[in-house]
Design a protein around this motif. Sequence first.
Motif, PDB file in Angstrom:
ATOM      1  N   ILE A  24      29.481  22.568  62.382  1.00 39.61           N
ATOM      2  CA  ILE A  24      28.421  21.610  62.711  1.00 39.61           C
ATOM      3  C   ILE A  24      27.354  21.681  61.623  1.00 39.61           C
ATOM      4  O   ILE A  24      26.959  22.764  61.192  1.00 39.61           O
ATOM      5  N   GLY A  25      26.901  20.521  61.168  1.00 36.23           N
ATOM      6  CA  GLY A  25      25.867  20.469  60.135  1.00 36.23           C
ATOM      7  C   GLY A  25      24.735  19.552  60.542  1.00 36.23           C
ATOM      8  O   GLY A  25      24.921  18.635  61.345  1.00 36.23           O
ATOM      9  N   ALA A  26      23.547  19.804  59.991  1.00 34.65           N
ATOM     10  CA  ALA A  26      22.387  18.965  60.305  1.00 34.65           C
ATOM     11  C   ALA A  26      21.486  18.838  59.082  1.00 34.65           C
ATOM     12  O   ALA A  26      21.347  19.777  58.300  1.00 34.65           O
ATOM     13  N   GLN A  27      20.900  17.642  58.926  1.00 36.49           N
ATOM     14  CA  GLN A  27      19.914  17.377  57.878  1.00 36.49           C
ATOM     15  C   GLN A  27      18.740  16.640  58.500  1.00 36.49           C
ATOM     16  O   GLN A  27      18.921  15.871  59.445  1.00 36.49           O
ATOM     17  N   PHE A  28      17.561  16.869  57.935  1.00 43.57           N
ATOM     18  CA  PHE A  28      16.359  16.189  58.397  1.00 43.57           C
ATOM     19  C   PHE A  28      15.658  15.615  57.183  1.00 43.57           C
ATOM     20  O   PHE A  28      15.283  16.348  56.266  1.00 43.57           O
ATOM     21  N   ASP A  29      15.503  14.281  57.156  1.00 43.43           N
ATOM     22  CA  ASP A  29      14.890  13.617  56.011  1.00 43.43           C
ATOM     23  C   ASP A  29      14.039  12.441  56.480  1.00 43.43           C
ATOM     24  O   ASP A  29      14.552  11.529  57.145  1.00 43.43           O
ATOM     25  N   LYS A  30      12.759  12.483  56.163  1.00 43.10           N
ATOM     26  CA  LYS A  30      11.824  11.393  56.446  1.00 43.10           C
ATOM     27  C   LYS A  30      11.852  10.968  57.920  1.00 43.10           C
ATOM     28  O   LYS A  30      11.887   9.785  58.241  1.00 43.10           O
ATOM     29  N   GLY A  31      11.855  11.946  58.823  1.00 40.45           N
ATOM     30  CA  GLY A  31      11.787  11.648  60.251  1.00 40.45           C
ATOM     31  C   GLY A  31      13.118  11.336  60.902  1.00 40.45           C
ATOM     32  O   GLY A  31      13.155  11.061  62.097  1.00 40.45           O
ATOM     33  N   LEU A  32      14.215  11.382  60.144  1.00 41.15           N
ATOM     34  CA  LEU A  32      15.535  11.099  60.717  1.00 41.15           C
ATOM     35  C   LEU A  32      16.374  12.370  60.699  1.00 41.15           C
ATOM     36  O   LEU A  32      16.662  12.929  59.643  1.00 41.15           O
ATOM     37  N   LEU A  33      16.755  12.820  61.887  1.00 48.67           N
ATOM     38  CA  LEU A  33      17.618  13.981  62.039  1.00 48.67           C
ATOM     39  C   LEU A  33      19.055  13.489  62.147  1.00 48.67           C
ATOM     40  O   LEU A  33      19.361  12.653  62.993  1.00 48.67           O
ATOM     41  N   THR A  34      19.937  13.990  61.277  1.00 47.41           N
ATOM     42  CA  THR A  34      21.346  13.605  61.279  1.00 47.41           C
ATOM     43  C   THR A  34      22.176  14.856  61.528  1.00 47.41           C
ATOM     44  O   THR A  34      22.104  15.814  60.769  1.00 47.41           O
ATOM     45  N   ILE A  35      22.937  14.833  62.618  1.00 42.67           N
ATOM     46  CA  ILE A  35      23.777  15.963  62.996  1.00 42.67           C
ATOM     47  C   ILE A  35      25.223  15.506  62.912  1.00 42.67           C
ATOM     48  O   ILE A  35      25.596  14.483  63.497  1.00 42.67           O
ATOM     49  N   THR A  36      26.040  16.262  62.191  1.00 45.57           N
ATOM     50  CA  THR A  36      27.462  15.955  62.074  1.00 45.57           C
ATOM     51  C   THR A  36      28.240  16.982  62.878  1.00 45.57           C
ATOM     52  O   THR A  36      28.131  18.185  62.635  1.00 45.57           O
ATOM     53  N   LEU A  37      28.997  16.493  63.857  1.00 44.06           N
ATOM     54  CA  LEU A  37      29.790  17.347  64.737  1.00 44.06           C
ATOM     55  C   LEU A  37      31.269  17.044  64.486  1.00 44.06           C
ATOM     56  O   LEU A  37      31.812  16.083  65.042  1.00 44.06           O
ATOM     57  N   PRO A  38      31.937  17.857  63.645  1.00 45.75           N
ATOM     58  CA  PRO A  38      33.349  17.590  63.346  1.00 45.75           C
ATOM     59  C   PRO A  38      34.216  17.762  64.593  1.00 45.75           C
ATOM     60  O   PRO A  38      34.012  18.678  65.385  1.00 45.75           O
ATOM     61  N   LYS A  39      35.177  16.882  64.730  1.00 49.88           N
ATOM     62  CA  LYS A  39      36.103  16.983  65.856  1.00 49.88           C
ATOM     63  C   LYS A  39      37.052  18.149  65.626  1.00 49.88           C
ATOM     64  O   LYS A  39      37.497  18.391  64.497  1.00 49.88           O
ATOM     65  N   GLN A  40      37.362  18.850  66.704  1.00 48.74           N
ATOM     66  CA  GLN A  40      38.242  20.007  66.595  1.00 48.74           C
ATOM     67  C   GLN A  40      39.687  19.577  66.355  1.00 48.74           C
ATOM     68  O   GLN A  40      40.360  20.109  65.495  1.00 48.74           O
ATOM     69  N   ASN A  41      40.166  18.628  67.092  1.00 42.51           N
ATOM     70  CA  ASN A  41      41.511  18.082  66.930  1.00 42.51           C
ATOM     71  C   ASN A  41      41.389  16.568  66.847  1.00 42.51           C
ATOM     72  O   ASN A  41      41.470  15.885  67.855  1.00 42.51           O
ATOM     73  N   PRO A  42      41.155  16.033  65.652  1.00 44.66           N
ATOM     74  CA  PRO A  42      40.962  14.585  65.563  1.00 44.66           C
ATOM     75  C   PRO A  42      42.256  13.826  65.850  1.00 44.66           C
ATOM     76  O   PRO A  42      43.048  13.554  64.963  1.00 44.66           O
ATOM     77  N   THR A  43      42.469  13.547  67.114  1.00 39.59           N
ATOM     78  CA  THR A  43      43.632  12.768  67.520  1.00 39.59           C
ATOM     79  C   THR A  43      43.133  11.488  68.158  1.00 39.59           C
ATOM     80  O   THR A  43      42.125  11.491  68.868  1.00 39.59           O
ATOM     81  N   PRO A  44      43.818  10.411  67.917  1.00 43.09           N
ATOM     82  CA  PRO A  44      43.377   9.161  68.532  1.00 43.09           C
ATOM     83  C   PRO A  44      43.523   9.241  70.048  1.00 43.09           C
ATOM     84  O   PRO A  44      44.490   9.781  70.562  1.00 43.09           O
ATOM     85  N   SER A  45      42.534   8.728  70.717  1.00 38.09           N
ATOM     86  CA  SER A  45      42.597   8.757  72.180  1.00 38.09           C
ATOM     87  C   SER A  45      43.385   7.545  72.679  1.00 38.09           C
ATOM     88  O   SER A  45      43.156   6.422  72.264  1.00 38.09           O
ATOM     89  N   ASN A  46      44.304   7.839  73.543  1.00 34.10           N
ATOM     90  CA  ASN A  46      45.107   6.786  74.155  1.00 34.10           C
ATOM     91  C   ASN A  46      44.585   6.542  75.557  1.00 34.10           C
ATOM     92  O   ASN A  46      44.383   7.486  76.315  1.00 34.10           O
ATOM     93  N   SER A  47      44.348   5.320  75.866  1.00 30.65           N
ATOM     94  CA  SER A  47      43.884   5.039  77.217  1.00 30.65           C
ATOM     95  C   SER A  47      45.092   4.819  78.126  1.00 30.65           C
ATOM     96  O   SER A  47      46.154   4.377  77.689  1.00 30.65           O
ATOM     97  N   LYS A  48      44.911   5.166  79.367  1.00 32.01           N
ATOM     98  CA  LYS A  48      45.982   5.018  80.346  1.00 32.01           C
ATOM     99  C   LYS A  48      45.474   4.099  81.439  1.00 32.01           C
ATOM    100  O   LYS A  48      44.406   4.332  82.000  1.00 32.01           O
ATOM    101  N   ARG A  49      46.219   3.086  81.707  1.00 29.37           N
ATOM    102  CA  ARG A  49      45.840   2.145  82.750  1.00 29.37           C
ATOM    103  C   ARG A  49      46.131   2.780  84.108  1.00 29.37           C
ATOM    104  O   ARG A  49      47.218   3.318  84.340  1.00 29.37           O
ATOM    105  N   ILE A  50      45.185   2.732  84.988  1.00 32.36           N
ATOM    106  CA  ILE A  50      45.317   3.318  86.309  1.00 32.36           C
ATOM    107  C   ILE A  50      45.457   2.208  87.330  1.00 32.36           C
ATOM    108  O   ILE A  50      44.604   1.307  87.406  1.00 32.36           O
ATOM    109  N   GLU A  51      46.517   2.263  88.077  1.00 32.07           N
ATOM    110  CA  GLU A  51      46.794   1.264  89.105  1.00 32.07           C
ATOM    111  C   GLU A  51      45.969   1.589  90.354  1.00 32.07           C
ATOM    112  O   GLU A  51      45.863   2.757  90.767  1.00 32.07           O
ATOM    113  N   ILE A  52      45.409   0.571  90.948  1.00 28.92           N
ATOM    114  CA  ILE A  52      44.640   0.738  92.178  1.00 28.92           C
ATOM    115  C   ILE A  52      45.547   0.417  93.358  1.00 28.92           C
ATOM    116  O   ILE A  52      46.183  -0.629  93.389  1.00 28.92           O
TER     117      ILE A  52
END
Length: 139
Positions: free
Chosen positions: A110-138
């Motif tokens: 995790i990294g963070a920078q602060f410049d001119k009032g803007l805080l930017t935090i970078t949170l790398p994904k642990q396992n960057p896998t595309p999320s698949n959505s699953k349709r749920i039947e009602i």
Amino acid sequence: MSDLFPTRRDFMDFGRRFFDDALGQNFGDFGQFKTDIIEKDDAFVVEAELPGMSKENIELDYKDNVLSITAKKETESDERDDERQYIRRERSSRSFSRQFIIQDIDEDNIGAQFDKGLLTITLPKQNPTPSNSKRIEIE
């Protein structure tokens, strides 16, 4: 035509409306600051607007999938008019805090920078896998 003359309710609401409007414009939302969370393929990027703050007064913490951002600002001013022996001392303290649930993060990078009032935090994904959505039947 009846709305041309103030009613009793208008007078009773005046104090609340006056202070809500005046305080809202001058002080903004207490405890809140504008934040954007951007999801990229390999990371989440959090951008928080903290104008007037210094990085020494900002605390970041990531624990149990919760990102916590806390900022504190204390100001103090003294004025003295020797002719009238008038002394004025004002102090103010503000504290802002926000928390966000962001899961599956590589905590060691995790990294963070602060410049001119803007805080930017970078949170790398642990396992960057595309999320698949699953349709749920009602049923």
